[in-house]
Design an enzyme around this catalytic site. Structure first.
Site, PDB file in Angstrom:
ATOM      1  CG  ASP A   2       3.764   3.316  -6.597  1.00 39.94           C
ATOM      2  OD1 ASP A   2       2.605   2.804  -5.781  1.00 39.94           O
ATOM      3  OD2 ASP A   2       3.535   2.856  -7.645  1.00 39.94           O
TER       4      ASP A   2
ATOM      5  CG  HIS B 200       2.450  -1.656   0.912  1.00 41.52           C
ATOM      6  ND1 HIS B 200       1.220  -2.624   1.206  1.00 41.52           N
ATOM      7  CD2 HIS B 200       2.291  -1.704  -0.304  1.00 41.52           C
ATOM      8  CE1 HIS B 200       0.896  -2.998   0.101  1.00 41.52           C
ATOM      9  NE2 HIS B 200       1.141  -2.421  -0.691  1.00 41.52           N
TER      10      HIS B 200
HETATM   11  C1  SDX Z   1       0.272   1.062  -3.662  1.00 42.51           C
HETATM   12  O1  SDX Z   1      -2.572  -2.060  -1.099  1.00 42.51           O
HETATM   13  C2  SDX Z   1      -1.862  -2.101  -1.875  1.00 42.51           C
HETATM   14  O2  SDX Z   1      -1.486  -3.450  -2.403  1.00 42.51           O
HETATM   15  C3  SDX Z   1      -1.433  -0.967  -3.220  1.00 42.51           C
HETATM   16  C4  SDX Z   1      -0.167  -1.656  -3.888  1.00 42.51           C
HETATM   17  C5  SDX Z   1      -0.845  -2.214  -5.093  1.00 42.51           C
HETATM   18  O3  SDX Z   1       0.161  -2.877  -5.764  1.00 42.51           O
HETATM   19  O4  SDX Z   1      -1.976  -2.185  -5.316  1.00 42.51           O
HETATM   20  O5  SDX Z   1       0.750  -1.906  -3.187  1.00 42.51           O
HETATM   21  C6  SDX Z   1       0.205  -0.247  -4.740  1.00 42.51           C
HETATM   22  O6  SDX Z   1      -0.758   1.815  -3.717  1.00 42.51           O
HETATM   23  C7  SDX Z   1       1.309   1.278  -2.928  1.00 42.51           C
HETATM   24  C8  SDX Z   1       1.294   2.532  -1.795  1.00 42.51           C
HETATM   25  C9  SDX Z   1       1.607   3.811  -2.652  1.00 42.51           C
HETATM   26  N1  SDX Z   1       1.301   5.010  -2.117  1.00 42.51           N
HETATM   27  C10 SDX Z   1       2.327   5.750  -1.375  1.00 42.51           C
HETATM   28  O7  SDX Z   1       3.225   5.543  -1.710  1.00 42.51           O
HETATM   29  C11 SDX Z   1       1.804   6.910  -0.807  1.00 42.51           C
HETATM   30  C12 SDX Z   1       2.504   7.051   0.647  1.00 42.51           C
HETATM   31  N2  SDX Z   1       2.074   6.216   1.378  1.00 42.51           N
HETATM   32  C13 SDX Z   1       1.011   6.292   1.998  1.00 42.51           C
HETATM   33  O8  SDX Z   1       0.044   7.101   1.953  1.00 42.51           O
HETATM   34  C14 SDX Z   1       0.645   5.115   3.245  1.00 42.51           C
HETATM   35  O9  SDX Z   1       1.741   4.406   3.415  1.00 42.51           O
HETATM   36  C15 SDX Z   1      -0.292   4.241   2.599  1.00 42.51           C
HETATM   37  C16 SDX Z   1      -1.608   4.794   2.002  1.00 42.51           C
HETATM   38  C17 SDX Z   1       0.339   3.529   1.516  1.00 42.51           C
HETATM   39  C18 SDX Z   1      -0.645   3.242   3.680  1.00 42.51           C
HETATM   40  O10 SDX Z   1      -1.589   3.753   4.596  1.00 42.51           O
HETATM   41  P1  SDX Z   1      -2.064   3.075   5.828  1.00 42.51           P
HETATM   42  O11 SDX Z   1      -1.650   1.636   5.686  1.00 42.51           O
HETATM   43  O12 SDX Z   1      -3.479   3.501   5.841  1.00 42.51           O
HETATM   44  O13 SDX Z   1      -1.096   3.537   7.198  1.00 42.51           O
HETATM   45  P2  SDX Z   1      -1.674   4.883   7.846  1.00 42.51           P
HETATM   46  O14 SDX Z   1      -2.000   5.994   7.124  1.00 42.51           O
HETATM   47  O15 SDX Z   1      -2.505   4.377   9.008  1.00 42.51           O
HETATM   48  O16 SDX Z   1      -0.202   5.225   8.451  1.00 42.51           O
HETATM   49  C19 SDX Z   1       0.531   4.696   9.612  1.00 42.51           C
HETATM   50  C20 SDX Z   1       1.506   5.822  10.325  1.00 42.51           C
HETATM   51  C21 SDX Z   1       0.671   7.087  10.567  1.00 42.51           C
HETATM   52  O17 SDX Z   1       1.400   7.857  11.344  1.00 42.51           O
HETATM   53  P3  SDX Z   1       0.727   7.938  12.778  1.00 42.51           P
HETATM   54  O18 SDX Z   1      -0.554   8.281  12.828  1.00 42.51           O
HETATM   55  O19 SDX Z   1       0.661   6.390  13.397  1.00 42.51           O
HETATM   56  O20 SDX Z   1       1.755   8.847  13.471  1.00 42.51           O
HETATM   57  O21 SDX Z   1       2.474   5.866   9.270  1.00 42.51           O
HETATM   58  C22 SDX Z   1       2.550   7.201   8.812  1.00 42.51           C
HETATM   59  C23 SDX Z   1       1.000   7.790   8.903  1.00 42.51           C
HETATM   60  O22 SDX Z   1       1.117   9.213   9.097  1.00 42.51           O
HETATM   61  N3  SDX Z   1       2.807   7.187   7.352  1.00 42.51           N
HETATM   62  C24 SDX Z   1       3.435   8.202   6.831  1.00 42.51           C
HETATM   63  C25 SDX Z   1       3.792   7.438   5.417  1.00 42.51           C
HETATM   64  N4  SDX Z   1       2.846   6.438   5.319  1.00 42.51           N
HETATM   65  C26 SDX Z   1       2.301   6.155   6.569  1.00 42.51           C
HETATM   66  N5  SDX Z   1       4.109   9.082   7.070  1.00 42.51           N
HETATM   67  C27 SDX Z   1       4.991   9.857   6.006  1.00 42.51           C
HETATM   68  N6  SDX Z   1       5.140   9.349   4.793  1.00 42.51           N
HETATM   69  C28 SDX Z   1       4.395   8.257   4.529  1.00 42.51           C
HETATM   70  N7  SDX Z   1       4.534   7.927   3.153  1.00 42.51           N
END
Ligand code: SDX
Length: 428
Positions: free
Chosen positions: A364, A307
């Site tokens: 989710d 998140h």
């Molecule tokens: C919602 O914002 C809100 O409030 C949203 C929400 C709402 O109520 O409106 O809460 C609803 O959208 C919840 C999120 C649902 N999405 C997912 O479940 C999709 C999977 N999650 C991700 O794609 C990710 O965690 C995000 C998009 C939710 C957040 O991404 P960020 O904050 O941009 O973080 P990032 O992409 O910079 O990740 C940081 C690190 C990275 O690794 P490094 O580059 O540091 O090595 O964490 C890793 C990412 O690759 N990472 C994941 C991951 N989420 C982040 N690796 C594997 N699986 C994941 N799910």
């Protein structure tokens, strides 16, 4: 802490005021930055460190796993309130008296029919259309049938637009689902509660009497509360920036629905179920999917994990996980997918890659398991998210308009070609 921030650029130093919120959050007010520095701006892709507004609607603390709507904890609201009460609190600032709630429901019911020509638009979609594309189109189309909702300035005009969309959106949700199922598109029953009526519109079968399942209605009511608002997330920011041009409420909501559709945002609840199904088909091989999620060369992410703000447990995920156990037990549903989800969660919570990055289950991760137990098709999961988020989007749009916020128009840093002379096609 002093009430100013100092910035040094080369030989020059600048001071900017600090803004402090009621929960002691602090922001640097850079409204004068570009003028004072003769053109210097900030840049922050994804706005990870940038506030877009001051808001009194929702407070969340990602480090502590706190979520409150209008000061009430999400735990108390999920336990003690119903969705329409929470919608009222988000939109108008506090929980309603019985009289206020009764009037709100009455005004919504009075607006819970849609122009019959909307059926022609629904008919025009192929059954294969994704419900999020249908519902965002229908929401925008509502503007054509309700032109008075566009140029709203007074709180009364806003109220009329608000009760219209609160009344009509559940009908569109039901019609979107029933179109895919080839079922007749009908209306609800205002004598029922808001959520009960919505569920009945979705599931009433033309050849049999409808019997309410209280377990399902109560669980859906709780799920919608948990989705109702979440401060400046992607889709809410979209609603605010679209609305900042004074586009109408319905057009701004349609833009928000489209933003919610993405699998990184609200579309994650559908993606979680598809991921869990794939793992089940793969013999429950959770380790293979954990490896894929950690592999930088693999675009796969563990859907439902991580998140932007929560670097602790998403408080909504905790409540939904508990509800999933209760609802499936009450309904006598034994869903192997739930066991796979729990196994995956345990693996991730003990895996250094996830622990170091503070990746926890989000809202989710478990919601789709409950939706499925309720008989809601997977492709409708994100539409249910939109139904829950509707009052939050409305509240945020109303706050932005009443605060007379300027049109949203971010700056950029240009990295393209410098000036060059035009070349005729023969010379290219
Ligand atoms: C919602 O914002 C809100 O409030 C949203 C929400 C709402 O109520 O409106 O809460 C609803 O959208 C919840 C999120 C649902 N999405 C997912 O479940 C999709 C999977 N999650 C991700 O794609 C990710 O965690 C995000 C998009 C939710 C957040 O991404 P960020 O904050 O941009 O973080 P990032 O992409 O910079 O990740 C940081 C690190 C990275 O690794 P490094 O580059 O540091 O090595 O964490 C890793 C990412 O690759 N990472 C994941 C991951 N989420 C982040 N690796 C594997 N699986 C994941 N799910």
């Amino acid at each position: 802490m002093s009430d100013i921030a100092k910035l040094q650029i080369g030989e020059d130093s600048y001071e900017f005021p600090l803004v402090k919120g009621t929960e002691n959050e602090v922001a640097i007010d850079i409204k004068s930055l570009r003028g004072a520095t003769k053109g210097v701006i900030t840049i922050d892709p994804g706005f990870k460190n940038t506030g877009s507004c001051e808001s009194a609607i929702t407070f969340l603390d990602g480090e502590k796993g706190i979520l409150r709507y209008r000061g009430y904890s999400i735990e108390e609201l999920a336990e003690k309130a119903d969705f329409l009460e929470v919608a009222y609190a988000l939109i108008f600032g506090d929980l309603p008296t019985q009289e206020e709630l009764d009037k709100f429901k009455k005004d919504i019911c009075a607006q819970s029919l849609v122009d019959e020509d909307i059926r022609k638009i629904v008919d025009a979609f192929p059954k294969s259309a994704h419900p999020m594309g249908v519902i965002s189109s229908l929401t925008s189309a509502l503007t054509a049938f309700n032109p008075s909702t566009v140029n709203v300035e007074s709180e009364e005009e806003m109220y009329n637009a608000i009760v219209k969309i609160m009344g009509k959106f559940p009908v569109l949700v039901a019609w979107t689902m029933r179109k895919k199922q080839g079922l007749p598109l009908d209306y609800g029953d205002c004598s029922l509660g808001y959520v009960e009526n919505t569920y009945k519109m979705m599931f009433k079968q033309p050849n049999q009497d409808y019997v309410t399942n209280k377990i399902v209605v109560d669980a859906l009511d709780k799920l919608l509360i948990l989705h109702a608002d979440h401060e400046q997330n992607c889709s809410t920011s979209t609603v605010r920036i679209a609305g900042s041009s004074h586009a109408g409420l319905f057009a701004s909501l349609s833009a928000g629905i489209s933003a919610l559709w993405g699998p990184l945002h609200g579309g994650a609840n559908q993606a979680v179920l598809e991921m869990l199904e794939a793992i089940k088909e793969d013999g429950g091989d959770t380790k293979k999917y954990m490896a894929k999620a950690k592999d930088k060369n693999d675009p796969f992410r563990l859907m439902g994990f991580g998140h932007r703000v929560y670097k602790n447990f998403d408080p909504r995920a905790k409540i939904i996980k508990k509800a999933a156990d209760e609802v499936l037990n009450d309904l006598g549903v034994d869903d192997p997918i739930l066991e796979i989800a729990k196994a995956l969660e345990q693996e991730a919570l003990n895996d250094p890659y996830f622990v170091e990055r503070k990746l926890y289950p989000n809202v989710d991760f478990y919601s789709g398991i409950i939706y499925r137990a309720m008989g809601i098709p997977v492709e409708m999961f994100t539409v249910m998210f939109a139904l829950g988020r509707l009052p939050g989007w409305i509240a945020q749009w109303k706050e932005m308009r009443l605060n007379k916020e300027p049109i949203g128009r971010p700056r950029q840093i240009y990295t393209g070609e410098n000036l060059r002379p035009f070349k005729s096609i023969e010379k290219r």
